[in-house]
Design an enzyme around this catalytic site. Structure first.
Site, PDB file in Angstrom:
ATOM      1  N   GLY A 179       1.068 -28.011 -32.970  1.00 19.20           N
ATOM      2  CA  GLY A 179      -0.050 -27.982 -33.899  1.00 19.20           C
ATOM      3  C   GLY A 179      -1.357 -28.528 -33.360  1.00 19.20           C
ATOM      4  CB  ALA A 190       4.399 -26.250 -29.547  1.00 19.23           C
ATOM      5  N   GLY A 191       1.180 -25.695 -29.157  1.00 24.73           N
ATOM      6  CA  GLY A 191       0.000 -26.207 -28.476  1.00 24.73           C
ATOM      7  C   GLY A 191      -1.006 -25.176 -28.034  1.00 24.73           C
ATOM      8  CG  ASN A 244       2.035 -20.925 -37.775  1.00 24.66           C
ATOM      9  OD1 ASN A 244       2.765 -21.561 -38.497  1.00 24.66           O
ATOM     10  ND2 ASN A 244       1.117 -20.141 -38.297  1.00 24.66           N
ATOM     11  CB  THR A 245      -1.627 -24.368 -35.401  1.00 24.22           C
ATOM     12  OG1 THR A 245      -0.438 -24.998 -35.906  1.00 24.22           O
ATOM     13  CG2 THR A 245      -2.829 -25.159 -35.866  1.00 24.22           C
ATOM     14  CE  LYS A 282      10.455 -23.249 -32.540  1.00 18.12           C
ATOM     15  NZ  LYS A 282       9.061 -23.271 -33.023  1.00 18.12           N
TER      16      LYS A 282
END
Length: 262
Positions: A157, A183-184, A205-206, A96
């Protein structure tokens, strides 16, 4: 069977997960199990191959598709170096690409990402570049050999959801590669919406790691991604401007009933 194929590998799950921000790496096996994910990303800088203990790799279940990322790279040259190190260290040929020189908003550098992708794809890597949802950048990545494109839904994040929804829709319509929203994403409903739009997968992830119960949230995201994909395949019903009854409003009482009341 509805499968996602990337780099010659068929995937049942369309949820990709990360390894960062957990209170302990020991949570990762249960997160993998609950989410159903088959692809997991890890920053090479988090891997200590000389450490007998405390290595994040020790907690990643066998059979998972490793997706090392070039987190920390500020230009194409650094990203290429990290990718080659990951492959030499035994992490496989998936990578990635993250090239971020912006320290405030952490937005990816499209130009440097394209350069890194071209070099690494030429060396046989399965390259999944992280980008802002820019159609021209995405088209150039297709040309230089990317295996997929990974546009952000919101700043990394942030857990803010699909702030770039209309731009994501354009990429999904125009790019002949898997579009993986990365993301987001903050809520399972965000992931479901992305999949309903036609995204090939979601990486997050977050949103899991920061939940009060990460294992339960991982399960929720797995279900949301699967539901969104099924809705996309089924074809969403049309939107109406005014109310439209789902049952007929006339002809449901036989005349004999009204003529002979009880």
């Amino acid at each position: 069977m509805d499968q996602l194929v990337i780099g010659g590998r068929s995937l049942q799950s369309r949820l990709f997960i990360g390894t960062g921000k957990y209170s302990a790496d020991t949570l990762i096996p249960e997160i993998v199990k609950k989410s159903g994910s088959e692809v997991i990303t890890v920053a090479l800088r988090r891997i200590d191959f000389n450490s007998p203990t405390g290595n994040v790799m020790d907690h990643i279940p066998s059979g998972m598709q490793l997706l090392p990322n070039t987190s920390g790279a500020r230009n194409a040259q650094e990203a290429i170096r990290i990718a080659r190190l990951a492959k030499a260290a035994g992490c496989g040929n998936w990578i990635k690409i993250e090239v971020i020189s912006d320290n405030k908003y952490l937005l990816p550098d499209g130009y440097e990402t394209i350069k890194a992708t071209e070099v690494l794809a030429g060396e046989g890597f399965v390259v999944l570049p992280y980008i802002s949802p820019d159609l021209m950048v995405a088209k150039q990545l297709v040309e230089v050999g990317a295996a997929a494109v990974m546009p952000l839904g919101a700043p990394i994040g942030s857990n803010r959801g699909l702030k770039t929804k209309e731009l994501l829709r354009i990429l999904i319509e125009e790019i002949a590669l898997p579009v993986i929203v990365d993301a987001g994403i903050g809520k399972p409903s965000d992931a479901c919406e992305a999949m309903e739009m036609g995204a090939a997968a979601c990486l997050l992830n977050t949103a899991i790691a920061s939940a009060n119960q990460p294992e339960l949230m991982a399960e929720a995201f797995g279900m949301a991604v699967a539901a969104g994909r099924k809705a996309y395949l089924a074809g969403l019903g049309r939107s109406e401007k005014y109310a439209s009854s789902s049952s007929p409003l006339t002809g449901f009482l036989h005349s004999s009933i009204s003529e002979n009341p009880i």
